[in-house]
Design a protein around this motif. Structure first.
Motif, PDB file in Angstrom:
ATOM      1  N   GLY A   1      53.196  13.470  58.905  1.00 41.46           N
ATOM      2  CA  GLY A   1      52.537  12.423  59.690  1.00 41.46           C
ATOM      3  C   GLY A   1      51.094  12.760  59.995  1.00 41.46           C
ATOM      4  N   VAL A   2      50.845  14.000  60.412  1.00 38.61           N
ATOM      5  CA  VAL A   2      49.476  14.422  60.723  1.00 38.61           C
ATOM      6  C   VAL A   2      48.622  14.426  59.459  1.00 38.61           C
ATOM      7  CG1 VAL A   2      48.069  16.374  61.490  1.00 38.61           C
ATOM      8  CG2 VAL A   2      50.115  15.741  62.774  1.00 38.61           C
ATOM      9  N   LEU A   3      49.148  15.008  58.390  1.00 40.82           N
ATOM     10  CA  LEU A   3      48.368  15.072  57.149  1.00 40.82           C
ATOM     11  C   LEU A   3      48.124  13.677  56.580  1.00 40.82           C
ATOM     12  CD1 LEU A   3      49.875  18.241  55.452  1.00 40.82           C
ATOM     13  CD2 LEU A   3      47.677  18.019  56.620  1.00 40.82           C
ATOM     14  N   GLY A   4      49.076  12.781  56.744  1.00 41.35           N
ATOM     15  CA  GLY A   4      48.896  11.402  56.280  1.00 41.35           C
ATOM     16  C   GLY A   4      47.714  10.723  56.974  1.00 41.35           C
ATOM     17  N   GLU A   5      47.537  11.043  58.257  1.00 44.03           N
ATOM     18  CA  GLU A   5      46.398  10.479  58.991  1.00 44.03           C
ATOM     19  C   GLU A   5      45.074  11.082  58.543  1.00 44.03           C
ATOM     20  OE1 GLU A   5      46.478   7.922  61.185  1.00 44.03           O
ATOM     21  OE2 GLU A   5      48.598   7.748  60.668  1.00 44.03           O
ATOM     22  N   LEU A   6      45.102  12.285  57.968  1.00 38.39           N
ATOM     23  CA  LEU A   6      43.872  12.943  57.514  1.00 38.39           C
ATOM     24  C   LEU A   6      43.454  12.548  56.091  1.00 38.39           C
ATOM     25  CD1 LEU A   6      44.366  16.577  58.887  1.00 38.39           C
ATOM     26  CD2 LEU A   6      42.781  14.829  59.722  1.00 38.39           C
ATOM     27  N   LEU A   7      44.307  11.847  55.367  1.00 39.80           N
ATOM     28  CA  LEU A   7      43.988  11.497  53.975  1.00 39.80           C
ATOM     29  C   LEU A   7      42.686  10.699  53.849  1.00 39.80           C
ATOM     30  CD1 LEU A   7      47.471  10.738  52.385  1.00 39.80           C
ATOM     31  CD2 LEU A   7      46.186  12.879  52.447  1.00 39.80           C
ATOM     32  N   PRO A   8      42.401   9.707  54.708  1.00 37.94           N
ATOM     33  CA  PRO A   8      41.103   9.004  54.582  1.00 37.94           C
ATOM     34  C   PRO A   8      39.903   9.940  54.776  1.00 37.94           C
ATOM     35  CG  PRO A   8      42.615   7.733  55.928  1.00 37.94           C
ATOM     36  CD  PRO A   8      43.261   9.058  55.690  1.00 37.94           C
ATOM     37  N   VAL A   9      40.043  10.915  55.663  1.00 39.36           N
ATOM     38  CA  VAL A   9      38.962  11.882  55.874  1.00 39.36           C
ATOM     39  C   VAL A   9      38.760  12.709  54.610  1.00 39.36           C
ATOM     40  CG1 VAL A   9      38.213  13.869  57.244  1.00 39.36           C
ATOM     41  CG2 VAL A   9      39.395  11.960  58.351  1.00 39.36           C
ATOM     42  N   LEU A  10      39.860  13.153  54.008  1.00 46.22           N
ATOM     43  CA  LEU A  10      39.765  13.929  52.771  1.00 46.22           C
ATOM     44  C   LEU A  10      39.168  13.092  51.646  1.00 46.22           C
ATOM     45  CD1 LEU A  10      43.161  15.843  52.983  1.00 46.22           C
ATOM     46  CD2 LEU A  10      40.872  16.779  53.377  1.00 46.22           C
ATOM     47  N   ASP A  11      39.481  11.783  51.613  1.00 45.45           N
ATOM     48  CA  ASP A  11      38.883  10.891  50.610  1.00 45.45           C
ATOM     49  C   ASP A  11      37.373  10.795  50.813  1.00 45.45           C
ATOM     50  OD1 ASP A  11      41.314  10.349  49.396  1.00 45.45           O
ATOM     51  OD2 ASP A  11      41.679   8.540  50.579  1.00 45.45           O
ATOM     52  N   ASP A  12      36.937  10.680  52.078  1.00 42.86           N
ATOM     53  CA  ASP A  12      35.504  10.615  52.359  1.00 42.86           C
ATOM     54  C   ASP A  12      34.803  11.898  51.927  1.00 42.86           C
ATOM     55  OD1 ASP A  12      35.816   8.086  53.397  1.00 42.86           O
ATOM     56  OD2 ASP A  12      35.856   8.743  55.493  1.00 42.86           O
ATOM     57  N   ILE A  13      35.432  13.036  52.174  1.00 43.45           N
ATOM     58  CA  ILE A  13      34.860  14.316  51.757  1.00 43.45           C
ATOM     59  C   ILE A  13      34.740  14.374  50.241  1.00 43.45           C
ATOM     60  CG2 ILE A  13      35.328  16.800  51.629  1.00 43.45           C
ATOM     61  CD1 ILE A  13      36.492  16.570  54.481  1.00 43.45           C
ATOM     62  N   GLY A  14      35.761  13.903  49.548  1.00 44.27           N
ATOM     63  CA  GLY A  14      35.729  13.890  48.080  1.00 44.27           C
ATOM     64  C   GLY A  14      34.624  13.007  47.545  1.00 44.27           C
ATOM     65  N   ARG A  15      34.437  11.820  48.152  1.00 42.29           N
ATOM     66  CA  ARG A  15      33.358  10.925  47.709  1.00 42.29           C
ATOM     67  C   ARG A  15      31.982  11.549  47.983  1.00 42.29           C
ATOM     68  NH1 ARG A  15      37.161   6.963  49.199  1.00 42.29           N
ATOM     69  NH2 ARG A  15      36.484   6.937  51.368  1.00 42.29           N
ATOM     70  N   ALA A  16      31.857  12.203  49.146  1.00 39.53           N
ATOM     71  CA  ALA A  16      30.580  12.857  49.464  1.00 39.53           C
ATOM     72  C   ALA A  16      30.295  13.978  48.474  1.00 39.53           C
ATOM     73  CB  ALA A  16      30.615  13.405  50.892  1.00 39.53           C
ATOM     74  N   ARG A  17      31.332  14.716  48.081  1.00 41.52           N
ATOM     75  CA  ARG A  17      31.160  15.793  47.093  1.00 41.52           C
ATOM     76  C   ARG A  17      30.731  15.204  45.751  1.00 41.52           C
ATOM     77  NH1 ARG A  17      35.869  18.175  47.646  1.00 41.52           N
ATOM     78  NH2 ARG A  17      35.096  19.757  49.053  1.00 41.52           N
ATOM     79  N   ASP A  18      31.349  14.086  45.347  1.00 38.59           N
ATOM     80  CA  ASP A  18      31.016  13.451  44.066  1.00 38.59           C
ATOM     81  C   ASP A  18      29.559  12.965  44.036  1.00 38.59           C
ATOM     82  OD1 ASP A  18      33.591  13.913  43.223  1.00 38.59           O
ATOM     83  OD2 ASP A  18      34.284  11.848  43.590  1.00 38.59           O
ATOM     84  N   HIS A  19      29.017  12.568  45.178  1.00 39.00           N
ATOM     85  CA  HIS A  19      27.649  12.047  45.237  1.00 39.00           C
ATOM     86  C   HIS A  19      26.626  13.118  45.624  1.00 39.00           C
ATOM     87  CE1 HIS A  19      29.925   8.231  45.477  1.00 39.00           C
ATOM     88  NE2 HIS A  19      28.886   7.777  44.773  1.00 39.00           N
ATOM     89  N   GLY A  20      27.076  14.384  45.726  1.00 49.17           N
ATOM     90  CA  GLY A  20      26.157  15.461  46.030  1.00 49.17           C
ATOM     91  C   GLY A  20      25.673  15.489  47.469  1.00 49.17           C
ATOM     92  N   GLU A  21      26.379  14.816  48.360  1.00 45.91           N
ATOM     93  CA  GLU A  21      25.977  14.750  49.757  1.00 45.91           C
ATOM     94  C   GLU A  21      26.667  15.809  50.620  1.00 45.91           C
ATOM     95  OE1 GLU A  21      26.785  10.778  50.989  1.00 45.91           O
ATOM     96  OE2 GLU A  21      25.389   9.901  49.560  1.00 45.91           O
ATOM     97  N   LEU A  22      27.422  16.671  50.006  1.00 44.84           N
ATOM     98  CA  LEU A  22      28.181  17.682  50.741  1.00 44.84           C
ATOM     99  C   LEU A  22      27.362  18.958  50.785  1.00 44.84           C
ATOM    100  CD1 LEU A  22      30.965  17.732  52.081  1.00 44.84           C
ATOM    101  CD2 LEU A  22      31.880  18.670  50.000  1.00 44.84           C
ATOM    102  N   THR A  23      26.495  19.085  51.797  1.00 41.49           N
ATOM    103  CA  THR A  23      25.616  20.246  51.899  1.00 41.49           C
ATOM    104  C   THR A  23      25.619  20.785  53.320  1.00 41.49           C
ATOM    105  OG1 THR A  23      23.723  18.839  52.419  1.00 41.49           O
ATOM    106  CG2 THR A  23      24.059  19.397  50.095  1.00 41.49           C
ATOM    107  N   GLY A  24      25.112  22.001  53.462  1.00 42.27           N
ATOM    108  CA  GLY A  24      24.919  22.606  54.779  1.00 42.27           C
ATOM    109  C   GLY A  24      26.211  22.825  55.542  1.00 42.27           C
ATOM    110  N   GLY A  25      26.129  22.581  56.842  1.00 43.58           N
ATOM    111  CA  GLY A  25      27.274  22.804  57.729  1.00 43.58           C
ATOM    112  C   GLY A  25      28.446  21.895  57.419  1.00 43.58           C
ATOM    113  N   PHE A  26      28.140  20.689  56.955  1.00 50.72           N
ATOM    114  CA  PHE A  26      29.211  19.753  56.604  1.00 50.72           C
ATOM    115  C   PHE A  26      30.066  20.309  55.462  1.00 50.72           C
ATOM    116  CE2 PHE A  26      30.730  15.773  54.514  1.00 50.72           C
ATOM    117  CZ  PHE A  26      31.567  15.353  55.555  1.00 50.72           C
ATOM    118  N   ALA A  27      29.457  21.010  54.527  1.00 52.39           N
ATOM    119  CA  ALA A  27      30.195  21.609  53.413  1.00 52.39           C
ATOM    120  C   ALA A  27      31.173  22.661  53.933  1.00 52.39           C
ATOM    121  CB  ALA A  27      29.232  22.223  52.405  1.00 52.39           C
ATOM    122  N   LYS A  28      30.727  23.469  54.907  1.00 52.99           N
ATOM    123  CA  LYS A  28      31.608  24.504  55.467  1.00 52.99           C
ATOM    124  C   LYS A  28      32.772  23.879  56.228  1.00 52.99           C
ATOM    125  CE  LYS A  28      29.228  28.070  54.190  1.00 52.99           C
ATOM    126  NZ  LYS A  28      29.671  28.835  53.072  1.00 52.99           N
TER     127      LYS A  28
END
Length: 194
Positions: A88-115
């Motif tokens: 249940g908890v992980l299911g609620e985090l899936l949209p967040v993980l999707d956003d992180i994946g999209r940010a990584r694909d567009h090269g926007e995952l830098t700095g503290g956000f990457a960590k």
């Protein structure tokens, strides 16, 4: 002090009516049995004791089995509740993980956000969350959700040609199917009789 009229003390009278002698463990004869020496009562008493012992032993074994089954059922239920809570908890985090994946694909995952994203992905991995769905794998409707369909001469079976959104699972349980574009082999032209 209780005394009789003749001056002697009156002793208390104790009658031991137990059927089994606590010192020897043998069955005692009752007053009726002592008077009735012709009947083989010690054998009858032994048979009764053996029957009672067998009944009590069977009862104890049944109770032990019931308790063992109860413990197993409670442990299985605890494990199932824990798995459902984590899912249940992980299911609620899936949209967040999707956003992180999209940010990584567009090269926007830098700095503290990457960590932070790496920490979050490591934490979900420790809880058993894994991604699946890769380009080129055979299409499986039990774990893939086809959003686009096409035909291609490059494939010999229904194949995932693009992963639109990765799938997630915990162990064998699928939390979300992988959303994919599927290509099938081109259909052979039907020969006409001319």
């Amino acid at each position: 002090m209780n005394t009789r009229e003749n001056g002697s003390e009156q002793e208390p009278v104790i009658r031991d009516n137990r059927k089994i002698d606590p010192e020897t463990g043998q069955a005692r004869e009752t007053g009726k049995e002592q008077a009735d020496q012709a009947a083989p009562t010690p054998d009858l008493a032994s048979v009764e004791l053996a029957t009672q012992l067998a009944e009590r032993t069977a009862d104890l074994q049944r109770l032990q089995a019931e308790y063992s089954n109860y413990r197993k059922r409670v442990e299985r239920d605890r494990t199932a509740v824990k798995e459902q809570a984590v899912a249940g908890v992980l299911g609620e985090l899936l949209p967040v993980l999707d956003d992180i994946g999209r940010a990584r694909d567009h090269g926007e995952l830098t700095g503290g956000f990457a960590k932070v994203s790496e920490s979050l992905e490591a934490a979900t991995g420790k809880l058993g969350l894994s991604t699946f769905g890769t380009k080129g794998e055979p299409f499986d409707p039990t774990v893939h959700e086809a959003l686009l369909h096409s035909y291609s001469p490059d494939v010999t079976e229904p194949t995932c040609v693009e992963i639109l959104q990765p799938g997630y699972r915990i162990g064998e349980r699928v939390l979300r199917p992988a959303r994919v574009a599927v290509a099938e082999p081109e259909e052979e032209p039907v020969a006409s009789d001319n």
